[in-house]
Design a protein around this motif. Sequence first.
Motif, PDB file in Angstrom:
ATOM      1  N   GLY A 250       0.834  -1.191   0.000  1.00 33.89           N
ATOM      2  CA  GLY A 250       0.000   0.000   0.000  1.00 33.89           C
ATOM      3  C   GLY A 250       0.873   1.246   0.000  1.00 33.89           C
ATOM      4  O   GLY A 250       1.933   1.276   0.639  1.00 33.89           O
ATOM      5  N   LEU A 251       0.446   2.263  -0.724  1.00 34.16           N
ATOM      6  CA  LEU A 251       1.150   3.538  -0.784  1.00 34.16           C
ATOM      7  C   LEU A 251       0.225   4.636  -0.294  1.00 34.16           C
ATOM      8  O   LEU A 251      -0.926   4.716  -0.710  1.00 34.16           O
ATOM      9  CB  LEU A 251       1.594   3.839  -2.219  1.00 34.16           C
ATOM     10  N   SER A 252       0.736   5.479   0.588  1.00 31.01           N
ATOM     11  CA  SER A 252       0.003   6.665   1.038  1.00 31.01           C
ATOM     12  C   SER A 252       0.988   7.816   1.034  1.00 31.01           C
ATOM     13  O   SER A 252       1.904   7.872   1.864  1.00 31.01           O
ATOM     14  CB  SER A 252      -0.575   6.449   2.443  1.00 31.01           C
ATOM     15  N   ALA A 253       0.821   8.741   0.081  1.00 30.60           N
ATOM     16  CA  ALA A 253       1.779   9.831  -0.097  1.00 30.60           C
ATOM     17  C   ALA A 253       1.045  11.150  -0.292  1.00 30.60           C
ATOM     18  O   ALA A 253       0.129  11.235  -1.119  1.00 30.60           O
ATOM     19  CB  ALA A 253       2.672   9.538  -1.296  1.00 30.60           C
ATOM     20  N   LEU A 254       1.438  12.155   0.466  1.00 29.70           N
ATOM     21  CA  LEU A 254       0.830  13.471   0.330  1.00 29.70           C
ATOM     22  C   LEU A 254       1.681  14.354  -0.574  1.00 29.70           C
ATOM     23  O   LEU A 254       2.908  14.404  -0.441  1.00 29.70           O
ATOM     24  CB  LEU A 254       0.686  14.141   1.696  1.00 29.70           C
ATOM     25  N   ARG A 255       1.010  15.069  -1.477  1.00 29.77           N
ATOM     26  CA  ARG A 255       1.718  15.950  -2.402  1.00 29.77           C
ATOM     27  C   ARG A 255       2.263  17.188  -1.697  1.00 29.77           C
ATOM     28  O   ARG A 255       3.249  17.775  -2.140  1.00 29.77           O
ATOM     29  CB  ARG A 255       0.789  16.378  -3.539  1.00 29.77           C
ATOM     30  N   THR A 256       1.621  17.588  -0.618  1.00 30.99           N
ATOM     31  CA  THR A 256       2.054  18.769   0.129  1.00 30.99           C
ATOM     32  C   THR A 256       1.885  18.525   1.615  1.00 30.99           C
ATOM     33  O   THR A 256       1.008  17.757   2.030  1.00 30.99           O
ATOM     34  CB  THR A 256       1.242  20.015  -0.279  1.00 30.99           C
ATOM     35  N   LEU A 257       2.712  19.172   2.421  1.00 32.32           N
ATOM     36  CA  LEU A 257       2.603  19.072   3.871  1.00 32.32           C
ATOM     37  C   LEU A 257       2.080  20.364   4.481  1.00 32.32           C
ATOM     38  O   LEU A 257       2.292  20.626   5.674  1.00 32.32           O
ATOM     39  CB  LEU A 257       3.966  18.716   4.483  1.00 32.32           C
ATOM     40  N   ARG A 258       1.373  21.162   3.678  1.00 29.77           N
ATOM     41  CA  ARG A 258       0.771  22.372   4.234  1.00 29.77           C
ATOM     42  C   ARG A 258      -0.229  22.007   5.321  1.00 29.77           C
ATOM     43  O   ARG A 258      -0.890  20.957   5.254  1.00 29.77           O
ATOM     44  CB  ARG A 258       0.095  23.192   3.134  1.00 29.77           C
ATOM     45  N   GLY A 263      -3.817  18.533   8.174  1.00 32.00           N
ATOM     46  CA  GLY A 263      -4.882  18.517   9.183  1.00 32.00           C
ATOM     47  C   GLY A 263      -6.065  17.680   8.753  1.00 32.00           C
ATOM     48  O   GLY A 263      -6.587  16.868   9.534  1.00 32.00           O
ATOM     49  N   ARG A 264      -6.520  17.848   7.492  1.00 32.11           N
ATOM     50  CA  ARG A 264      -7.636  17.043   6.977  1.00 32.11           C
ATOM     51  C   ARG A 264      -7.255  15.576   6.897  1.00 32.11           C
ATOM     52  O   ARG A 264      -8.066  14.689   7.212  1.00 32.11           O
ATOM     53  CB  ARG A 264      -8.074  17.561   5.604  1.00 32.11           C
ATOM     54  N   VAL A 266      -4.977  13.863   8.694  1.00 35.60           N
ATOM     55  CA  VAL A 266      -4.926  13.280  10.038  1.00 35.60           C
ATOM     56  C   VAL A 266      -6.332  13.078  10.595  1.00 35.60           C
ATOM     57  O   VAL A 266      -6.640  12.041  11.198  1.00 35.60           O
ATOM     58  CB  VAL A 266      -4.084  14.155  10.978  1.00 35.60           C
ATOM     59  N   ALA A 267      -7.214  14.054  10.376  1.00 35.81           N
ATOM     60  CA  ALA A 267      -8.592  13.939  10.867  1.00 35.81           C
ATOM     61  C   ALA A 267      -9.295  12.744  10.233  1.00 35.81           C
ATOM     62  O   ALA A 267     -10.016  12.000  10.916  1.00 35.81           O
ATOM     63  CB  ALA A 267      -9.352  15.230  10.582  1.00 35.81           C
ATOM     64  N   GLN A 268      -9.095  12.542   8.923  1.00 35.04           N
ATOM     65  CA  GLN A 268      -9.711  11.396   8.253  1.00 35.04           C
ATOM     66  C   GLN A 268      -9.149  10.077   8.759  1.00 35.04           C
ATOM     67  O   GLN A 268      -9.885   9.113   8.968  1.00 35.04           O
ATOM     68  CB  GLN A 268      -9.493  11.502   6.740  1.00 35.04           C
ATOM     69  N   VAL A 269      -7.833  10.035   8.960  1.00 34.09           N
ATOM     70  CA  VAL A 269      -7.202   8.813   9.470  1.00 34.09           C
ATOM     71  C   VAL A 269      -7.779   8.451  10.828  1.00 34.09           C
ATOM     72  O   VAL A 269      -8.114   7.292  11.102  1.00 34.09           O
ATOM     73  CB  VAL A 269      -5.672   8.990   9.551  1.00 34.09           C
ATOM     74  N   LEU A 270      -7.917   9.439  11.707  1.00 33.20           N
ATOM     75  CA  LEU A 270      -8.410   9.173  13.050  1.00 33.20           C
ATOM     76  C   LEU A 270      -9.910   8.884  13.070  1.00 33.20           C
ATOM     77  O   LEU A 270     -10.384   8.087  13.886  1.00 33.20           O
ATOM     78  CB  LEU A 270      -8.103  10.372  13.965  1.00 33.20           C
ATOM     79  N   SER A 277      -8.203  12.336  -0.553  1.00 29.96           N
ATOM     80  CA  SER A 277      -7.944  13.749  -0.795  1.00 29.96           C
ATOM     81  C   SER A 277      -7.362  13.915  -2.178  1.00 29.96           C
ATOM     82  O   SER A 277      -6.690  13.011  -2.701  1.00 29.96           O
ATOM     83  CB  SER A 277      -6.965  14.297   0.259  1.00 29.96           C
ATOM     84  N   ALA A 278      -7.588  15.082  -2.770  1.00 32.39           N
ATOM     85  CA  ALA A 278      -6.997  15.385  -4.066  1.00 32.39           C
ATOM     86  C   ALA A 278      -5.485  15.467  -3.966  1.00 32.39           C
ATOM     87  O   ALA A 278      -4.768  15.254  -4.960  1.00 32.39           O
ATOM     88  CB  ALA A 278      -7.559  16.705  -4.597  1.00 32.39           C
TER      89      ALA A 278
END
Length: 325
Positions: A250-258, A263-264, A266-270, A277-278
């Motif tokens: 499985g891959l989970s990678a964010l394009r930006t760390l803004r 915040g969104r 982490v909220a979804q994960v929890l 997310s886009a």
Amino acid sequence: MRAADGHALSYSQVVRALLVVNPQATTTTPAGRDVLAHALASDVKLEVIETSYRGHAADAAHQAAADGVDLVIAHGGDGTVNEVVNGILLGGPRPEKPMLGVVPGGSANVFAGALGIPRDPVEATHVLLQAIEHGTRRRIGLGQVFADVIEGGRWFTFNAGMGLDADVVAAVERKRAKGYNASPALYLSVALKAYAQNVRKPQHFTVEVPDEAPFDDVGMVFVSNTDPWTYFGDRAIQLNPSTSFDGGLGLSALRTLRVPTVGRYVAQVLATGNPKSANLVRRDDVGYVRVKCEEPANLQVDGDFLGTTTAVEFRAVADALTVAV
């Protein structure tokens, strides 16, 4: 002896087992070790080794495999399990390799939890004894990572990453070397500091998966071999809930760390354990994940810091290991 599906298993009449104990693990104690060894010795021909240096568990497991031992039991945290797995599989997976048994003794015990093994050592010992008695086992897939900081590659059982999560692992290892306990509070404080550093000085990764164009300018990269990705205390943290020991990575990678994006996320994960997310590149069953960056970035597997590198390949290897469970 027969497996749960009724098929006969080829155990020897007397199971030869090696118990590898990490006395420095969070919840291992001499009394617990003795109780575990006594319980196991009633069912198997048992040898016990306590680790005394980094890599000792891998060395002991490799020697056990060479000696034809049937079962190698890891009693410690996920780092001990990872070392034992790498020792068993040195030279590659083969049918004659020993089975793995796990009795948790660390703080997170992610691998055990993902297999449904109780995190309580006494309960886990009972499960292991039942597996030995009834001959039950499970064949699972693993991840393997290749980079210039690892000679010959390294196996991982539940997760790996490059960038932010590896920054956290490296910082926690430094804290533990100074006598800090590996508590959820420590991980949280270290994670917040590492995140702030990444916001000030972002890391830029290029990520490749099969049959797709590369994803450029990615801010962080998490790779899973199973679900959950980790635990925060007793809470399972799920990034790729469709990933399992029976499929690819499985891959989970964010394009930006803004801050708004993270915040969104982490909220979804929890809240749901199923983040979308886009700005999220997520894949649940891939054969490999390749990661490149211009500046050296930290690399971790199974919560073990391996060093810094600019190029890594994570591969899925099916049916790599047999676990007594």
